[in-house]
Design an enzyme around this catalytic site. Structure first.
Site, PDB file in Angstrom:
ATOM      1  N   CYS A 147       0.833  -1.217   0.000  1.00 22.49           N
ATOM      2  CA  CYS A 147       0.000   0.000   0.000  1.00 22.49           C
ATOM      3  C   CYS A 147       0.863   1.261   0.000  1.00 22.49           C
ATOM      4  CB  CYS A 147      -0.952  -0.018   1.189  1.00 22.49           C
ATOM      5  SG  CYS A 147      -0.193  -0.482   2.763  1.00 22.49           S
TER       6      CYS A 147
HETATM    7  N1  LIG Z   1      -4.250  -4.045   5.183  1.00 28.44           N
HETATM    8  C1  LIG Z   1      -3.683  -3.378   4.182  1.00 28.44           C
HETATM    9  O1  LIG Z   1      -3.859  -2.150   4.039  1.00 28.44           O
HETATM   10  C2  LIG Z   1      -2.819  -4.103   3.178  1.00 28.44           C
HETATM   11  C3  LIG Z   1      -2.441  -3.410   2.018  1.00 28.44           C
HETATM   12  C4  LIG Z   1      -1.663  -4.076   1.052  1.00 28.44           C
HETATM   13  C5  LIG Z   1      -1.296  -5.405   1.270  1.00 28.44           C
HETATM   14  N2  LIG Z   1      -1.665  -6.035   2.421  1.00 28.44           N
HETATM   15  C6  LIG Z   1      -1.248  -7.428   2.576  1.00 28.44           C
HETATM   16  O2  LIG Z   1      -2.397  -8.250   2.322  1.00 28.44           O
HETATM   17  C7  LIG Z   1      -2.356  -9.412   3.142  1.00 28.44           C
HETATM   18  C8  LIG Z   1      -3.647  -9.486   3.956  1.00 28.44           C
HETATM   19  O3  LIG Z   1      -3.710  -8.308   4.754  1.00 28.44           O
HETATM   20  P1  LIG Z   1      -4.931  -8.001   5.707  1.00 28.44           P
HETATM   21  O4  LIG Z   1      -4.766  -6.617   6.156  1.00 28.44           O
HETATM   22  O5  LIG Z   1      -6.199  -8.417   5.075  1.00 28.44           O
HETATM   23  O6  LIG Z   1      -4.617  -8.999   6.913  1.00 28.44           O
HETATM   24  P2  LIG Z   1      -5.645  -9.603   7.976  1.00 28.44           P
HETATM   25  O7  LIG Z   1      -6.804  -8.694   8.130  1.00 28.44           O
HETATM   26  O8  LIG Z   1      -4.836  -9.954   9.169  1.00 28.44           O
HETATM   27  O9  LIG Z   1      -6.166 -10.935   7.279  1.00 28.44           O
HETATM   28  C9  LIG Z   1      -5.336 -11.937   6.821  1.00 28.44           C
HETATM   29  C10 LIG Z   1      -6.107 -13.234   6.780  1.00 28.44           C
HETATM   30  O10 LIG Z   1      -5.220 -14.232   6.300  1.00 28.44           O
HETATM   31  C11 LIG Z   1      -5.545 -15.471   6.889  1.00 28.44           C
HETATM   32  N3  LIG Z   1      -4.279 -16.145   7.221  1.00 28.44           N
HETATM   33  C12 LIG Z   1      -3.388 -15.785   8.151  1.00 28.44           C
HETATM   34  N4  LIG Z   1      -2.352 -16.648   8.150  1.00 28.44           N
HETATM   35  C13 LIG Z   1      -2.607 -17.558   7.178  1.00 28.44           C
HETATM   36  C14 LIG Z   1      -1.940 -18.719   6.699  1.00 28.44           C
HETATM   37  N5  LIG Z   1      -0.792 -19.114   7.215  1.00 28.44           N
HETATM   38  N6  LIG Z   1      -2.506 -19.431   5.694  1.00 28.44           N
HETATM   39  C15 LIG Z   1      -3.701 -19.046   5.152  1.00 28.44           C
HETATM   40  N7  LIG Z   1      -4.385 -17.981   5.592  1.00 28.44           N
HETATM   41  C16 LIG Z   1      -3.846 -17.247   6.580  1.00 28.44           C
HETATM   42  C17 LIG Z   1      -6.377 -15.190   8.116  1.00 28.44           C
HETATM   43  O11 LIG Z   1      -7.636 -15.806   7.900  1.00 28.44           O
HETATM   44  P3  LIG Z   1      -8.067 -17.176   8.586  1.00 28.44           P
HETATM   45  O12 LIG Z   1      -7.321 -17.303   9.879  1.00 28.44           O
HETATM   46  O13 LIG Z   1      -9.538 -16.991   8.781  1.00 28.44           O
HETATM   47  O14 LIG Z   1      -7.737 -18.231   7.593  1.00 28.44           O
HETATM   48  C18 LIG Z   1      -6.569 -13.687   8.143  1.00 28.44           C
HETATM   49  O15 LIG Z   1      -7.918 -13.304   8.347  1.00 28.44           O
HETATM   50  C19 LIG Z   1      -1.094  -9.270   4.034  1.00 28.44           C
HETATM   51  O16 LIG Z   1      -0.041  -9.993   3.457  1.00 28.44           O
HETATM   52  C20 LIG Z   1      -0.791  -7.775   3.989  1.00 28.44           C
HETATM   53  O17 LIG Z   1       0.557  -7.508   4.148  1.00 28.44           O
HETATM   54  C21 LIG Z   1      -2.443  -5.426   3.368  1.00 28.44           C
END
Ligand SMILES: NC(=O)c1ccc[n+]([C@@H]2O[C@H](COP(=O)([O-])OP(=O)(O)OC[C@H]3O[C@@H](n4cnc5c(N)ncnc54)[C@H](OP(=O)(O)O)[C@@H]3O)[C@@H](O)[C@H]2O)c1
Length: 346
Positions: A147
């Protein structure tokens, strides 16, 4: 019409992907994978999707995914090892985590560790359409940008090819960003607890944030010269949005930068150049909920200081919206399909 799977569908990024995909006219079926919420309705967690997406979360063995496209909206982990077999079965993959965004095995391993596969690293295309659109068209595996990098890179890219490119000091780029709390994901933490954040702006990772090498890697690849980005992020008391302040110095500036930036992004559907004077600067309010990146460029002629302001929604252009944009390009759809989003005002 295609079928899409979202891994990590219970997270913030996953939820936004579901919201965009459910209204996408080319998507006929969505599979929302969550290990923690399997069996529960998607709308029990993403309440905005009540009566919009009537679907349960499923805990699926990734080997059994049979979609056309798979979004990994989860931190890189063991599942990364399954990407090659998905690709070999003809599926296309977009990852939203940081792994493999930096196409340098040593640097990638130092920042993200874990899974190693040189062929995958070689194959990956960095999913910034404004820079790598032609490669994305041919790609099977796209790593969606971070981001902060999205806002900073889109702000800095127009300096490429600028008449005075050689007069700009790329070894001292100062980038300061302010992000909403959703940037840290859905998992609760003490530092993001309401009493800690509700009246607060908190700088963090002030000397090294993992997005710094990603920004530097792409800028070096673009400008073909040494680049240092002194990047300081902060998290602020708002749920979403990022604004970045990018400062560079030049020994000679005699060009209308706003005009130049406008010409550079001519035809780009999701980049809007805002004039940049005191009355008319980019802001978070205008981009939240949209796939736009709003950019303003300002010049202080007396000091040679170029100030670029760049605003995105971290969850849309900084994440899920850009991932859908990449999917559209990879699958040959119109690039803007499903992304015709305008925010409210105020
Ligand atoms: N938030 C932002 O603004 C943003 C922006 C750009 C990129 N990102 C990237 O996008 C990704 C997701 O971000 P987010 O903010 O949505 O995070 P989040 O809200 O913490 O959600 C991530 C989800 O991934 C699942 N997860 C965690 N560990 C896992 C594993 N080992 N295997 C499979 N599923 C797993 C979990 O779901 P379950 O436990 O229900 O399976 C969790 O709900 C991250 O890599 C982050 O760096 C985030």
């Amino acid at each position: 019409m295609v079928k899409a799977t979202v891994v990590g569908a219970s997270g913030y990024m996953g939820g936004e992907l579901l919201r965009l995909l459910v209204r996408h006219p080319e998507i006929e079926e969505i599979v929302s994978v969550s290990r923690s919420y399997a069996g529960k309705p998607v709308s029990s967690l993403h309440k905005n999707l009540y009566k919009v997406l009537d679907l349960p979360f499923v805990d699926l063995d990734l080997d059994n995914i049979d979609s056309d496209i798979v979004f990994f909206a989860a931190p890189h982990a063991d599942w990364f090892a399954q990407v090659p077999s998905l690709l070999n079965r003809g599926l296309k993959v977009i990852t939203l985590g940081g792994k493999f965004r930096i196409q340098d095995p040593v640097l990638d391993h130092r920042v993200y560790g874990g899974y190693e596969d040189p062929s995958l690293l070689e194959e990956r295309v960095y999913g910034l359409p404004e820079l790598y659109r032609e490669d994305i068209k041919k790609a099977r595996f796209v790593t969606n940008p971070g981001c902060y990098p999205t806002s900073i890179l889109l702000g800095a890219l127009p300096l490429k090819g600028l008449v005075l490119e050689d007069k700009i000091d790329f070894e001292k780029i100062v980038a300061t960003s302010i992000s909403g709390t959703s940037g840290a994901g859905a998992k609760p933490s003490v530092s993001l607890h309401h009493p800690e954040m509700c009246d607060n702006i908190r700088p963090y990772n002030i000397f090294f944030h993992r997005h710094r090498p990603e920004i530097e890697f792409i800028l070096k690849d673009t400008f073909k010269k040494e680049v240092n980005v002194f990047f300081t992020p902060s998290i602020a008391n708002m749920p979403r949005g990022i604004i970045s302040y990018v400062t560079l110095f030049s020994s000679e500036v005699d060009i209308d930068l706003t005009k130049y930036f406008t010409a550079f992004y001519k035809g780009e559907p999701f980049v809007r150049i805002i004039c940049g004077d005191d009355e008319n600067v980019p802001g978070i309010l205008e981009v939240v909920g949209t796939n736009y990146c709003d950019i303003g460029v300002n010049l202080d002629e007396s000091s040679g200081r170029i100030l670029i302001l760049s605003a995105v929604d971290n969850l849309i252009k900084g994440g899920s919206g850009q991932a859908v944009q990449n999917m559209n390009i990879m699958l040959g759809f119109n690039e803007t399909t499903g992304l015709d989003l305008v925010c409210g005002h105020p």
